[in-house]
Design a protein around this motif. Structure first.
Motif, PDB file in Angstrom:
ATOM      1  N   GLN A  89       0.032   0.499   4.754  1.00 22.96           N
ATOM      2  CA  GLN A  89      -0.492  -0.253   5.901  1.00 22.96           C
ATOM      3  C   GLN A  89       0.636  -0.734   6.807  1.00 22.96           C
ATOM      4  OE1 GLN A  89      -3.677   0.002   6.681  1.00 22.96           O
ATOM      5  NE2 GLN A  89      -3.603   1.237   4.829  1.00 22.96           N
ATOM      6  N   ARG A  98      -2.453   1.499  13.690  1.00 18.27           N
ATOM      7  CA  ARG A  98      -3.290   0.378  13.296  1.00 18.27           C
ATOM      8  C   ARG A  98      -3.162  -0.739  14.320  1.00 18.27           C
ATOM      9  NH1 ARG A  98      -4.463  -2.695   7.490  1.00 18.27           N
ATOM     10  NH2 ARG A  98      -5.775  -4.218   8.555  1.00 18.27           N
ATOM     11  N   GLY A 212     -24.694   2.788   4.747  1.00 18.88           N
ATOM     12  CA  GLY A 212     -25.283   2.790   6.097  1.00 18.88           C
ATOM     13  C   GLY A 212     -26.246   3.960   6.180  1.00 18.88           C
ATOM     14  N   ALA A 217     -22.619   6.047  -0.691  1.00 18.66           N
ATOM     15  CA  ALA A 217     -22.485   4.633  -1.054  1.00 18.66           C
ATOM     16  C   ALA A 217     -21.027   4.195  -0.937  1.00 18.66           C
ATOM     17  CB  ALA A 217     -22.968   4.423  -2.478  1.00 18.66           C
ATOM     18  N   CYS A 218     -20.823   2.962  -0.534  1.00 24.17           N
ATOM     19  CA  CYS A 218     -19.455   2.429  -0.440  1.00 24.17           C
ATOM     20  C   CYS A 218     -18.742   2.578  -1.792  1.00 24.17           C
ATOM     21  CB  CYS A 218     -19.466   0.962  -0.039  1.00 24.17           C
ATOM     22  SG  CYS A 218     -20.496   0.535   1.385  1.00 24.17           S
ATOM     23  N   HIS A 222     -14.842   3.027  -3.005  1.00 21.18           N
ATOM     24  CA  HIS A 222     -14.252   1.695  -3.253  1.00 21.18           C
ATOM     25  C   HIS A 222     -14.448   1.239  -4.697  1.00 21.18           C
ATOM     26  CE1 HIS A 222     -12.900   0.795   0.836  1.00 21.18           C
ATOM     27  NE2 HIS A 222     -13.961   1.444   1.246  1.00 21.18           N
ATOM     28  N   THR A 232      -7.586   3.251  -2.880  1.00 28.49           N
ATOM     29  CA  THR A 232      -8.568   2.703  -1.935  1.00 28.49           C
ATOM     30  C   THR A 232      -8.730   1.208  -2.213  1.00 28.49           C
ATOM     31  OG1 THR A 232      -9.659   4.845  -1.928  1.00 28.49           O
ATOM     32  CG2 THR A 232     -10.885   3.018  -0.986  1.00 28.49           C
ATOM     33  N   PRO A 233      -8.612   0.390  -1.150  1.00 33.13           N
ATOM     34  CA  PRO A 233      -8.569  -1.067  -1.376  1.00 33.13           C
ATOM     35  C   PRO A 233      -9.905  -1.656  -1.805  1.00 33.13           C
ATOM     36  CG  PRO A 233      -8.707  -0.587   0.973  1.00 33.13           C
ATOM     37  CD  PRO A 233      -8.521   0.736   0.276  1.00 33.13           C
ATOM     38  N   ARG A 255      -8.056   1.603  14.655  1.00 37.12           N
ATOM     39  CA  ARG A 255      -7.392   1.859  13.372  1.00 37.12           C
ATOM     40  C   ARG A 255      -7.731   3.298  12.999  1.00 37.12           C
ATOM     41  NH1 ARG A 255      -7.976  -1.499   7.575  1.00 37.12           N
ATOM     42  NH2 ARG A 255      -6.898   0.112   6.356  1.00 37.12           N
ATOM     43  N   VAL A 260      -8.069   6.618   6.881  1.00 33.17           N
ATOM     44  CA  VAL A 260      -9.192   5.951   7.538  1.00 33.17           C
ATOM     45  C   VAL A 260     -10.245   6.963   7.987  1.00 33.17           C
ATOM     46  CG1 VAL A 260      -9.822   4.487   9.494  1.00 33.17           C
ATOM     47  CG2 VAL A 260      -7.754   4.016   8.242  1.00 33.17           C
ATOM     48  N   LEU A 262     -11.705   9.045   6.343  1.00 34.67           N
ATOM     49  CA  LEU A 262     -12.785   9.077   5.345  1.00 34.67           C
ATOM     50  C   LEU A 262     -13.879   8.075   5.690  1.00 34.67           C
ATOM     51  CD1 LEU A 262     -10.640   9.160   2.085  1.00 34.67           C
ATOM     52  CD2 LEU A 262     -12.102  11.005   2.932  1.00 34.67           C
ATOM     53  N   MET A 263     -13.504   7.013   6.386  1.00 36.91           N
ATOM     54  CA  MET A 263     -14.449   5.950   6.737  1.00 36.91           C
ATOM     55  C   MET A 263     -15.263   6.289   7.988  1.00 36.91           C
ATOM     56  SD  MET A 263     -14.565   3.110   4.936  1.00 36.91           S
ATOM     57  CE  MET A 263     -15.097   1.922   6.172  1.00 36.91           C
ATOM     58  N   VAL A 266     -18.949   6.960   7.809  1.00 36.03           N
ATOM     59  CA  VAL A 266     -19.658   5.781   7.309  1.00 36.03           C
ATOM     60  C   VAL A 266     -19.908   4.790   8.446  1.00 36.03           C
ATOM     61  CG1 VAL A 266     -19.580   3.870   5.646  1.00 36.03           C
ATOM     62  CG2 VAL A 266     -18.514   6.071   5.067  1.00 36.03           C
ATOM     63  N   LEU A 278     -23.262  -6.174   5.999  1.00 34.80           N
ATOM     64  CA  LEU A 278     -22.323  -5.652   4.994  1.00 34.80           C
ATOM     65  C   LEU A 278     -21.241  -6.690   4.682  1.00 34.80           C
ATOM     66  CD1 LEU A 278     -21.934  -1.957   6.216  1.00 34.80           C
ATOM     67  CD2 LEU A 278     -22.592  -2.641   3.883  1.00 34.80           C
ATOM     68  N   LEU A 282     -20.513  -8.289   1.021  1.00 37.96           N
ATOM     69  CA  LEU A 282     -19.225  -8.068   0.352  1.00 37.96           C
ATOM     70  C   LEU A 282     -18.538  -9.383  -0.010  1.00 37.96           C
ATOM     71  CD1 LEU A 282     -17.939  -5.030   2.462  1.00 37.96           C
ATOM     72  CD2 LEU A 282     -18.831  -4.981   0.121  1.00 37.96           C
TER      73      LEU A 282
HETATM   74  C1  HEC Z   1     -15.467   8.586   1.547  1.00 38.46           C
HETATM   75  C2  HEC Z   1     -14.749   7.413   1.048  1.00 38.46           C
HETATM   76  C3  HEC Z   1     -15.180   6.051   1.568  1.00 38.46           C
HETATM   77  C4  HEC Z   1     -16.448   5.529   1.670  1.00 38.46           C
HETATM   78  C5  HEC Z   1     -17.782   6.190   1.319  1.00 38.46           C
HETATM   79  C6  HEC Z   1     -16.287   4.178   2.179  1.00 38.46           C
HETATM   80  N1  HEC Z   1     -14.960   3.904   2.368  1.00 38.46           N
HETATM   81 FE1  HEC Z   1     -14.206   2.173   3.136  1.00 38.46          FE
HETATM   82  N2  HEC Z   1     -12.314   2.954   3.020  1.00 38.46           N
HETATM   83  C7  HEC Z   1     -11.985   4.172   2.472  1.00 38.46           C
HETATM   84  C8  HEC Z   1     -10.545   4.331   2.495  1.00 38.46           C
HETATM   85  C9  HEC Z   1      -9.778   5.528   1.957  1.00 38.46           C
HETATM   86  C10 HEC Z   1     -10.019   3.154   3.068  1.00 38.46           C
HETATM   87  C11 HEC Z   1      -8.535   2.808   3.307  1.00 38.46           C
HETATM   88  C12 HEC Z   1      -8.043   3.452   4.527  1.00 38.46           C
HETATM   89  C13 HEC Z   1      -6.546   3.329   4.650  1.00 38.46           C
HETATM   90  O1  HEC Z   1      -5.834   3.554   3.663  1.00 38.46           O
HETATM   91  O2  HEC Z   1      -6.086   2.986   5.744  1.00 38.46           O
HETATM   92  C14 HEC Z   1     -11.163   2.313   3.400  1.00 38.46           C
HETATM   93  C15 HEC Z   1     -11.050   1.073   4.018  1.00 38.46           C
HETATM   94  C16 HEC Z   1     -12.118   0.209   4.202  1.00 38.46           C
HETATM   95  C17 HEC Z   1     -12.003  -1.106   4.766  1.00 38.46           C
HETATM   96  C18 HEC Z   1     -10.731  -1.789   5.226  1.00 38.46           C
HETATM   97  C19 HEC Z   1     -10.099  -2.485   4.020  1.00 38.46           C
HETATM   98  C20 HEC Z   1      -8.840  -3.246   4.351  1.00 38.46           C
HETATM   99  O3  HEC Z   1      -8.270  -3.853   3.427  1.00 38.46           O
HETATM  100  O4  HEC Z   1      -8.412  -3.249   5.504  1.00 38.46           O
HETATM  101  C21 HEC Z   1     -13.263  -1.649   4.755  1.00 38.46           C
HETATM  102  C22 HEC Z   1     -13.647  -3.051   5.232  1.00 38.46           C
HETATM  103  C23 HEC Z   1     -14.160  -0.665   4.218  1.00 38.46           C
HETATM  104  N3  HEC Z   1     -13.431   0.460   3.903  1.00 38.46           N
HETATM  105  C24 HEC Z   1     -15.516  -0.859   4.042  1.00 38.46           C
HETATM  106  C25 HEC Z   1     -16.393   0.118   3.583  1.00 38.46           C
HETATM  107  C26 HEC Z   1     -17.818  -0.069   3.494  1.00 38.46           C
HETATM  108  C27 HEC Z   1     -18.557  -1.359   3.833  1.00 38.46           C
HETATM  109  C28 HEC Z   1     -18.343   1.113   3.040  1.00 38.46           C
HETATM  110  C29 HEC Z   1     -19.803   1.460   2.815  1.00 38.46           C
HETATM  111  C30 HEC Z   1     -20.735   1.142   3.920  1.00 38.46           C
HETATM  112  C31 HEC Z   1     -17.229   2.026   2.856  1.00 38.46           C
HETATM  113  N4  HEC Z   1     -16.064   1.384   3.193  1.00 38.46           N
HETATM  114  C32 HEC Z   1     -17.345   3.320   2.429  1.00 38.46           C
HETATM  115  C33 HEC Z   1     -12.858   5.109   1.998  1.00 38.46           C
HETATM  116  C34 HEC Z   1     -14.248   5.009   1.992  1.00 38.46           C
END
Ligand code: HEC
Ligand code: HEC
Length: 287
Positions: A89, A98, A212, A217-218, A222, A232-233, A255, A260, A262-263, A266, A278, A282
């Motif tokens: 980060q 970012r 969503g 699913a998150c 995660h 993954t955080p 960002r 990212v 991957l997000m 979603v 959400l 959380l």
């Molecule tokens: C396909 C994988 C995947 C899915 C499904 C996913 N995430 Fe993530 N998410 C990630 C990754 C990988 C990161 C970290 C990105 C990075 O390293 O910069 C992340 C980062 C985040 C962050 C930022 C965390 C931080 O500390 O800044 C949030 C908030 C978040 N996700 C929420 C969600 C939510 C809510 C859902 C479901 C609705 C979800 N994510 C589904 C992979 C995923």
């Protein structure tokens, strides 16, 4: 013309104490460049980058994130994040990938300044320190129609209006310290209340299960309890204002980058109220 100096949060003259520490600090110490350590027994020995300002160096991490990783309001909890994630980060802030969708957001710009001034050796020490901190609860969640009156602060959080009565929550999430005066002097044992709209926690839970509208699913990425998996955080028990901001930052492209990405599917379909729900769900989880 020169820009007006930023209004730094200042502590009024006096000597201060908190309930769980034998130490006392003066306003000058609390307003100074080094971070004050109220309860040294609470955390591992901290390297200088965490608390000590060196000329032309970064603002010490604990000045904003505290020694326990929690920080004041609207801040990401750094306690127990994967070491590699923390390092990455900082590189993302440095690279310009970012940023905030809210251009000129003070906190984000300061963090970018920190990332730029940090040496690689300091980064390694800071990442070791925060990744080893224990995760502890910090938020109490209250579903409610009304919240204490607040006003927006220069830094993006909301200031409590003392004796200001209550206001309708109007679909927002409001973070306020359990005790404003203790938090203002960075008491690391004084947590935060997250006021959230009625019904938002269960609506958010359903959205997290479905990812969503993405149908992923998150928990897929995660982890089953949303407390992080591999690099993954964790997204459990973290500041709802921060979580919502990140979802907007990712959705807007402020960002960006390979992880990212991957997000993106979603967040693409999430509405503003989905994001609020959400974030409310959380923050109700164990960090
Ligand atoms: C396909 C994988 C995947 C899915 C499904 C996913 N995430 Fe993530 N998410 C990630 C990754 C990988 C990161 C970290 C990105 C990075 O390293 O910069 C992340 C980062 C985040 C962050 C930022 C965390 C931080 O500390 O800044 C949030 C908030 C978040 N996700 C929420 C969600 C939510 C809510 C859902 C479901 C609705 C979800 N994510 C589904 C992979 C995923
Ligand atoms: C001036 C206040 C300030 C200082 C000092 C500061 N940070 Fe931050 N930090 C922030 C803010 C605000 C954010 C959230 C940024 C955003 O919204 O994008 C942040 C975010 C982060 C993140 C991302 C967390 C996540 O979940 O993705 C990491 C890692 C981080 N800081 C590490 C550090 C380290 C290490 C130091 C000390 C060398 C430090 N910070 C010093 C304010 C600060």
């Amino acid at each position: 013309m020169t820009a007006a100096p930023a209004p730094e949060p200042v502590v009024a003259p006096g000597t201060y104490r908190i309930p769980d520490s034998k130490r006392s600090f003066t306003a000058d110490e609390l307003n100074g460049d080094d971070a004050v350590d109220w309860i040294p027994d609470d955390h591992p020995v901290a390297p200088p980058v965490i608390w000590h300002y060196r000329p032309h160096g970064p603002i010490p991490c604990a000045a904003c994130h505290y020694f326990n990783g929690k920080g004041f309001l609207h801040m990401p909890d750094l306690a127990g994040l994967p070491r590699s994630y923390i390092v990455q980060q900082i590189l993302e802030f440095r690279s310009g990938r970012r940023k905030s969708y809210h251009k000129g957001r003070v906190g984000t710009d300061r963090m970018i300044g920190v990332a730029t001034r940090l040496t690689d050796a300091e980064l390694a020490q800071a990442a070791d320190y925060f990744s080893h901190l224990p995760r502890r609860p910090w938020f109490r969640v209250v579903e409610t129609d009304t919240v204490p009156a607040t006003k927006p602060d220069y830094y993006g959080w909301f200031d409590l209006v003392k004796n200001g009565g209550t206001k309708p929550i109007k679909g927002r999430i409001i973070e306020l310290p359990e005790d404003w005066d203790r938090s203002w002097i960075e008491d690391p044992h004084s947590g935060v209340v997250a006021y959230v709209p009625p019904g938002s926690v269960s609506r958010g839970e359903a959205l997290a299960r479905m990812g969503g509208n993405s149908a992923v699913a998150c928990a897929t990425c995660h982890g089953p309890d949303l407390r992080g998996m591999g690099e993954t955080p964790s997204i459990a028990g973290r500041s709802p204002a921060y979580v919502a901001r990140m979802l907007w930052d990712i959705k807007s492209g402020a960002r960006s980058g390979p992880a990212v990405a991957l997000m993106q599917p979603v967040v693409a379909q999430l509405s503003g109220s989905d994001i609020t729900d959400l974030a409310a769900y959380l923050v109700s989880l164990k960090p």
